[in-house]
Scaffold this motif. Structure first.
Motif, short mmCIF file in Angstrom:
data_model
loop_
_atom_site.label_atom_id
_atom_site.label_comp_id
_atom_site.label_asym_id
_atom_site.label_seq_id
_atom_site.Cartn_x
_atom_site.Cartn_y
_atom_site.Cartn_z
N ILE A 84 0.85 -1.31 0.09
CA ILE A 84 0.11 0.13 0.09
C ILE A 84 0.87 1.23 0.08
O ILE A 84 0.53 2.30 -0.76
CB ILE A 84 -0.93 0.14 1.27
N LEU A 85 2.06 1.32 0.82
CA LEU A 85 2.54 2.31 0.86
C LEU A 85 3.49 2.74 -0.42
O LEU A 85 3.84 3.53 -1.01
CB LEU A 85 3.83 2.12 1.78
N ALA A 86 4.04 1.45 -1.05
CA ALA A 86 4.81 1.57 -2.33
C ALA A 86 4.08 2.17 -3.47
O ALA A 86 4.86 2.58 -4.41
CB ALA A 86 5.51 0.33 -2.63
N ASP A 87 2.94 1.78 -3.59
CA ASP A 87 2.17 1.95 -4.80
C ASP A 87 0.80 2.77 -4.55
O ASP A 87 -0.15 2.28 -4.11
CB ASP A 87 1.81 0.75 -5.37
N LEU A 89 -1.79 7.42 0.43
CA LEU A 89 -1.09 7.85 1.58
C LEU A 89 -0.03 9.08 1.17
O LEU A 89 0.78 8.88 0.34
CB LEU A 89 -0.52 6.75 2.05
N SER A 90 -0.23 9.97 1.92
CA SER A 90 0.69 11.34 1.66
C SER A 90 0.97 11.81 3.39
O SER A 90 -0.23 12.23 3.95
CB SER A 90 0.10 12.33 0.58
N PRO A 91 1.91 12.33 3.46
CA PRO A 91 2.24 12.88 4.59
C PRO A 91 1.53 14.39 4.97
O PRO A 91 1.30 14.96 6.08
CB PRO A 91 3.92 12.94 4.96
N LYS A 92 1.36 15.07 3.57
CA LYS A 92 0.77 16.08 3.65
C LYS A 92 -0.87 16.21 3.92
O LYS A 92 -1.31 17.22 4.56
CB LYS A 92 0.90 16.67 2.19
N ASN A 93 -1.62 15.04 3.68
CA ASN A 93 -3.16 15.11 4.24
C ASN A 93 -3.56 13.79 4.54
O ASN A 93 -4.71 13.57 4.38
CB ASN A 93 -3.65 15.23 2.59
N CYS A 94 -2.61 12.90 5.28
CA CYS A 94 -3.13 11.77 5.91
C CYS A 94 -2.62 11.35 7.08
O CYS A 94 -1.33 11.52 7.42
CB CYS A 94 -2.53 10.68 4.91
N HIS A 95 -3.57 10.81 8.06
CA HIS A 95 -3.13 10.52 9.35
C HIS A 95 -3.41 8.99 9.65
O HIS A 95 -4.37 8.62 9.09
CB HIS A 95 -3.95 11.41 10.60
#
Length: 127
Positions: A98-101, A113-119
């Protein structure tokens, strides 16, 4: 990301900003606290998409399956899925995909998943 053997503190979604996407990963006993926070967040109109990833040994499954199905039907912002595992590495490998693709994340979770808009909240057996 660093995970210690013992995590202490408050487990709450109160600091999730408006419009953020939220992923709850519940490993067996961790599903209940995640469900409570997801329910609270679903009542807020300002929060983005919410996805619950439920991780269980192959011989088990969620006791809350009906509630997840009803929540997903009633709220298009909510999705959930179950991951069965023989050993804990199976969960790690699934999450790594999930993280890789981003396409896999969007397909399974409903958002990348993005550190800008996901917790991301993880709760349950640390093994």
């Amino acid at each position: 990301v660093f995970f210690g053997k013992k995590i202490v503190g408050h487990y709450t979604a109160s600091s999730v900003p408006a419009a953020a996407n939220v992923l709850f990963i519940g490993i067996e006993t961790g599903e209940s606290p995640n469900n409570s926070m997801a329910s609270s967040l679903l009542r807020k109109e300002a929060v983005g998409r919410i996805s619950s990833l439920l991780c269980y040994p192959a011989s088990s499954s969620s006791l809350y399956r009906g509630e997840h199905e009803r929540a997903a039907k009633a709220c298009p912002r909510y999705s959930w899925s179950e991951v069965s595992f023989q050993k804990s590495d199976d969960v790690v490998q699934h999450f790594e995909r999930i993280l890789a693709d981003p396409a896999v994340a969007i397909s399974e979770l409903g958002f990348a998943l993005s550190p800008k808009n996901c917790h991301i909240f993880i709760c349950g057996d640390p093994e």
